[in-house]
Scaffold this motif. Structure first.
Motif, PDB file in Angstrom:
ATOM      1  N   TRP A  62      -4.258   1.875   3.375  1.00 12.35           N
ATOM      2  CA  TRP A  62      -4.878   0.595   3.729  1.00 12.35           C
ATOM      3  C   TRP A  62      -4.786   0.440   5.249  1.00 12.35           C
ATOM      4  CZ3 TRP A  62      -2.679  -4.760   4.420  1.00 12.35           C
ATOM      5  CH2 TRP A  62      -3.702  -5.731   4.420  1.00 12.35           C
ATOM      6  N   ASN A  63      -5.917   0.409   5.882  1.00 16.95           N
ATOM      7  CA  ASN A  63      -5.945   0.336   7.343  1.00 16.95           C
ATOM      8  C   ASN A  63      -7.184  -0.449   7.781  1.00 16.95           C
ATOM      9  OD1 ASN A  63      -5.333   0.752  10.018  1.00 16.95           O
ATOM     10  ND2 ASN A  63      -5.886   2.919  10.046  1.00 16.95           N
ATOM     11  N   PRO A  64      -7.239  -1.753   7.420  1.00 16.26           N
ATOM     12  CA  PRO A  64      -8.455  -2.521   7.685  1.00 16.26           C
ATOM     13  C   PRO A  64      -8.776  -2.675   9.161  1.00 16.26           C
ATOM     14  CG  PRO A  64      -6.659  -3.970   7.014  1.00 16.26           C
ATOM     15  CD  PRO A  64      -6.196  -2.566   6.780  1.00 16.26           C
ATOM     16  N   ALA A  65      -7.770  -2.611  10.036  1.00 17.96           N
ATOM     17  CA  ALA A  65      -8.007  -2.765  11.477  1.00 17.96           C
ATOM     18  C   ALA A  65      -8.230  -1.427  12.163  1.00 17.96           C
ATOM     19  CB  ALA A  65      -6.830  -3.489  12.123  1.00 17.96           C
ATOM     20  N   SER A  66      -8.214  -0.327  11.376  1.00 16.79           N
ATOM     21  CA  SER A  66      -8.404   1.029  11.917  1.00 16.79           C
ATOM     22  C   SER A  66      -7.450   1.327  13.070  1.00 16.79           C
ATOM     23  CB  SER A  66      -9.865   1.208  12.382  1.00 16.79           C
ATOM     24  OG  SER A  66     -10.750   1.051  11.305  1.00 16.79           O
ATOM     25  N   VAL A  67      -6.172   0.941  12.884  1.00 17.79           N
ATOM     26  CA  VAL A  67      -5.170   1.199  13.911  1.00 17.79           C
ATOM     27  C   VAL A  67      -4.641   2.618  13.772  1.00 17.79           C
ATOM     28  CG1 VAL A  67      -4.492  -1.205  14.164  1.00 17.79           C
ATOM     29  CG2 VAL A  67      -3.369   0.206  12.430  1.00 17.79           C
ATOM     30  N   ASP A  68      -4.156   3.156  14.877  1.00 18.32           N
ATOM     31  CA  ASP A  68      -3.546   4.479  14.877  1.00 18.32           C
ATOM     32  C   ASP A  68      -2.027   4.335  14.815  1.00 18.32           C
ATOM     33  OD1 ASP A  68      -5.995   5.819  15.098  1.00 18.32           O
ATOM     34  OD2 ASP A  68      -6.030   5.470  17.266  1.00 18.32           O
ATOM     35  N   GLY A  69      -1.354   5.458  14.652  1.00 16.02           N
ATOM     36  CA  GLY A  69       0.101   5.444  14.682  1.00 16.02           C
ATOM     37  C   GLY A  69       0.693   5.821  13.339  1.00 16.02           C
ATOM     38  N   LYS A  70       2.010   5.896  13.313  1.00 18.56           N
ATOM     39  CA  LYS A  70       2.711   6.266  12.097  1.00 18.56           C
ATOM     40  C   LYS A  70       2.566   5.171  11.039  1.00 18.56           C
ATOM     41  CE  LYS A  70       6.199   9.227  14.254  1.00 18.56           C
ATOM     42  NZ  LYS A  70       7.635   9.559  14.325  1.00 18.56           N
ATOM     43  N   ALA A  71       2.568   5.595   9.773  1.00 17.73           N
ATOM     44  CA  ALA A  71       2.321   4.668   8.671  1.00 17.73           C
ATOM     45  C   ALA A  71       3.618   4.104   8.105  1.00 17.73           C
ATOM     46  CB  ALA A  71       1.551   5.372   7.564  1.00 17.73           C
ATOM     47  N   ILE A  72       3.496   2.900   7.562  1.00 18.35           N
ATOM     48  CA  ILE A  72       4.526   2.333   6.696  1.00 18.35           C
ATOM     49  C   ILE A  72       4.135   2.695   5.272  1.00 18.35           C
ATOM     50  CG2 ILE A  72       5.691   0.245   5.946  1.00 18.35           C
ATOM     51  CD1 ILE A  72       6.132   1.014   8.921  1.00 18.35           C
ATOM     52  N   PHE A 184       9.688   4.365   4.848  1.00 19.01           N
ATOM     53  CA  PHE A 184       9.318   4.344   3.437  1.00 19.01           C
ATOM     54  C   PHE A 184      10.191   3.328   2.725  1.00 19.01           C
ATOM     55  CE2 PHE A 184       9.979   6.367  -0.906  1.00 19.01           C
ATOM     56  CZ  PHE A 184       8.797   5.878  -1.435  1.00 19.01           C
ATOM     57  N   VAL A 185       9.547   2.393   2.026  1.00 17.92           N
ATOM     58  CA  VAL A 185      10.252   1.368   1.254  1.00 17.92           C
ATOM     59  C   VAL A 185       9.800   1.482  -0.194  1.00 17.92           C
ATOM     60  CG1 VAL A 185      10.732  -1.083   0.957  1.00 17.92           C
ATOM     61  CG2 VAL A 185      10.336  -0.162   3.259  1.00 17.92           C
ATOM     62  N   GLU A 186      10.712   1.835  -1.077  1.00 20.96           N
ATOM     63  CA  GLU A 186      10.388   2.018  -2.497  1.00 20.96           C
ATOM     64  C   GLU A 186      10.923   0.840  -3.302  1.00 20.96           C
ATOM     65  OE1 GLU A 186      10.886   5.280  -6.145  1.00 20.96           O
ATOM     66  OE2 GLU A 186      11.805   5.677  -4.202  1.00 20.96           O
ATOM     67  N   LEU A 187      10.041   0.174  -4.042  1.00 19.71           N
ATOM     68  CA  LEU A 187      10.469  -0.868  -4.969  1.00 19.71           C
ATOM     69  C   LEU A 187      10.649  -0.245  -6.340  1.00 19.71           C
ATOM     70  CD1 LEU A 187       9.229  -4.481  -5.348  1.00 19.71           C
ATOM     71  CD2 LEU A 187       9.130  -2.950  -7.355  1.00 19.71           C
ATOM     72  N   THR A 362      14.365   5.299   5.261  1.00 19.69           N
ATOM     73  CA  THR A 362      13.971   4.847   3.929  1.00 19.69           C
ATOM     74  C   THR A 362      14.808   3.648   3.521  1.00 19.69           C
ATOM     75  OG1 THR A 362      15.486   6.288   2.719  1.00 19.69           O
ATOM     76  CG2 THR A 362      13.303   7.175   3.223  1.00 19.69           C
ATOM     77  N   ALA A 363      14.243   2.862   2.610  1.00 17.53           N
ATOM     78  CA  ALA A 363      14.928   1.701   2.054  1.00 17.53           C
ATOM     79  C   ALA A 363      14.424   1.492   0.642  1.00 17.53           C
ATOM     80  CB  ALA A 363      14.675   0.461   2.905  1.00 17.53           C
ATOM     81  N   MET A 364      15.117   0.654  -0.125  1.00 23.40           N
ATOM     82  CA  MET A 364      14.692   0.341  -1.481  1.00 23.40           C
ATOM     83  C   MET A 364      14.861  -1.145  -1.761  1.00 23.40           C
ATOM     84  SD  MET A 364      15.773   3.528  -3.959  1.00 23.40           S
ATOM     85  CE  MET A 364      14.604   2.944  -5.202  1.00 23.40           C
ATOM     86  N   LEU A 365      14.017  -1.636  -2.648  1.00 25.43           N
ATOM     87  CA  LEU A 365      14.163  -2.957  -3.233  1.00 25.43           C
ATOM     88  C   LEU A 365      14.310  -2.781  -4.739  1.00 25.43           C
ATOM     89  CD1 LEU A 365      11.359  -4.984  -1.397  1.00 25.43           C
ATOM     90  CD2 LEU A 365      13.810  -4.983  -0.891  1.00 25.43           C
TER      91      LEU A 365
END
Length: 412
Positions: A62-72, A184-187, A362-365
């Motif tokens: 999902w990149n509606p603003a077409s920004v560059d860079g590393k992803a979340i 990376f955040v994993e629920l 990384t993190a988790m919920l």
């Protein structure tokens, strides 16, 4: 907008196991393919860019603003243990889709793209190696070893990859992928009773216990059940039974250790036949990696001793081993600031987030499970808690992927 409960309801009929109860959604099966197609359809409906990488991980950006860079990145898996519950894995995938819906509805402005990832063979139920997709991407398993793994039908992982449209020659460490991820955040559904006991719907993951899997093979003498005197037997089933009890006792003697034998396979498996070989699989866990190793060493010794006492030969083979994981301190600090009502809890369950933790933050919920039961049809998440979890995941993604202060959404 469809909520988490609605999305999970759409796949409630896929992979049901009438014999065991719950779900049996084996990795790289037709069932998992159907689930992946469900995810891809929902991702494309939201305008996400979908691709499947060379290790079989499915990505939706999902990149509606077409920004560059590393992803979340967020997401989880869709496969299950045999006879498992309906939340372990799919909850994280459905919650990621709903979190994107919420961010879009809020008009959040991104300065980083957000990816939803679906990892294959997380449970390891088909090939015996948990988190196989993330292990391959992280370089945590040698590709040649992975390709030689066999399922119960005798098919190698290489065979299955080809049938699934992937090239076995191209699997393995993906450094370019890892470099492209900011966090990376994993629920995930909580796999214990921590949240129900304190009356909270969501917790922040603190750590994962050191854990591993070992295959124990006992070779004895196959023979006739009616003509072989008890004193003349070299019965690997008797040896296995004794070992399992002694393994339980050894784990009980170590504070906070867990040792489990959940699978046992006799050969040739006849009612009136003394088995010639028995294999069983051992799962050992402890918060301290060194203690886990020490306990496994003691188990190796007792397995060899009991095998010899029963006139059998026993061998112990490591299939996987993961050290204790403490999730990234800086990322956890961001999650605490974003979700000030959430407590921090450790877990005894393994996750793709734990495999990736060595390479990226990384993190988790964890979302409350009122039964405290997991890897079972009794696993549960209340619909209201599922929606709270998705909303709080959206808050976390917004904090990581968009600039500026924001007020956290408290649990209700």
């Amino acid at each position: 907008m469809t909520g988490v409960a609605g999305l999970l309801g759409e796949i409630a009929g896929i992979g049901r196991d009438s014999a065991r109860g719950g779900y049996s959604r084996q990795g790289y099966s037709r069932t998992e393919t159907e689930l992946r197609e469900w995810f891809v359809a929902h991702a494309e409906r939201r305008g996400l860019d979908v691709r499947r990488d060379r290790n079989g991980i499915t990505w939706a950006r999902w990149n509606p603003a077409s920004v560059d860079g590393k992803a979340i990145v967020t997401g989880s898996h869709l496969d299950s243990v045999p006879g498992g519950g309906g939340y372990d894995g799919p909850l994280g995938v459905a919650s990621a889709l709903v979190a994107i819906d919420l961010l879009a509805a809020r008009g959040v402005r991104l300065n980083r793209p957000i990816d939803v990832a679906v990892f294959p063979e997380e449970e390891g139920s088909r090939f015996g190696l948990a988190c196989l997709g993330s292990r391959l991407a992280a370089g945590a398993v040698d590709p040649s070893r992975a390709l030689a793994l066999r399922d119960d039908a005798g098919d190698t992982f290489a065979d299955v990859l080809r049938r699934d449209g992937l090239d076995p020659a191209h699997i393995g460490a993906d450094h370019e992928l890892l470099e492209s991820i900011e966090a990376f955040v994993e629920l995930h559904v909580e796999q214990g009773r921590g949240l129900i006991d304190i009356g909270q719907p969501v917790a922040i993951g603190a750590s994962i216990l050191a854990h591993g899997r070992w295959r124990i093979t006992i070779d004895g003498q196959g023979n006739h059940a009616g003509t072989t005197l008890m004193s003349d037997r070299h019965d690997p089933m008797v040896a296995a039974s004794r070992m399992i009890v002694e393994i339980r006792d050894a784990a009980c003697a170590v504070y906070d250790a867990r040792a489990t034998v959940g699978r046992l396979v006799p050969v040739p498996s006849g009612t009136n036949v003394i088995a010639s070989r028995v294999s069983f699989w051992l799962d050992v866990r402890h918060p301290d990696t060194a203690v886990t190793a020490s306990l496994v060493s003691r188990i190796r010794d007792l397995v060899a001793r009991v095998g010899a006492e029963e006139g059998c030969v026993a061998t112990t083979t490591e299939e996987s081993l993961s050290p204790t994981v403490h999730f990234d301190a800086g990322l956890r600090s961001t999650l605490r600031a974003t979700l000030p009502y959430a407590v921090e809890l450790g877990t005894g369950a393994g996750h793709d987030a734990g495999i990736l933790a060595e390479h990226i933050p990384t993190a988790m919920l964890f979302v409350r499970n009122p039964t405290g039961i997991s890897h079972s049809p009794e696993e549960l998440v209340e619909d209201a808690d599922a929606e709270i979890g998705a909303a709080q995941l959206a808050d976390v993604l917004a904090a990581l992927a968009s600039p500026g202060p924001r007020a956290p959404h408290p649990p209700t």
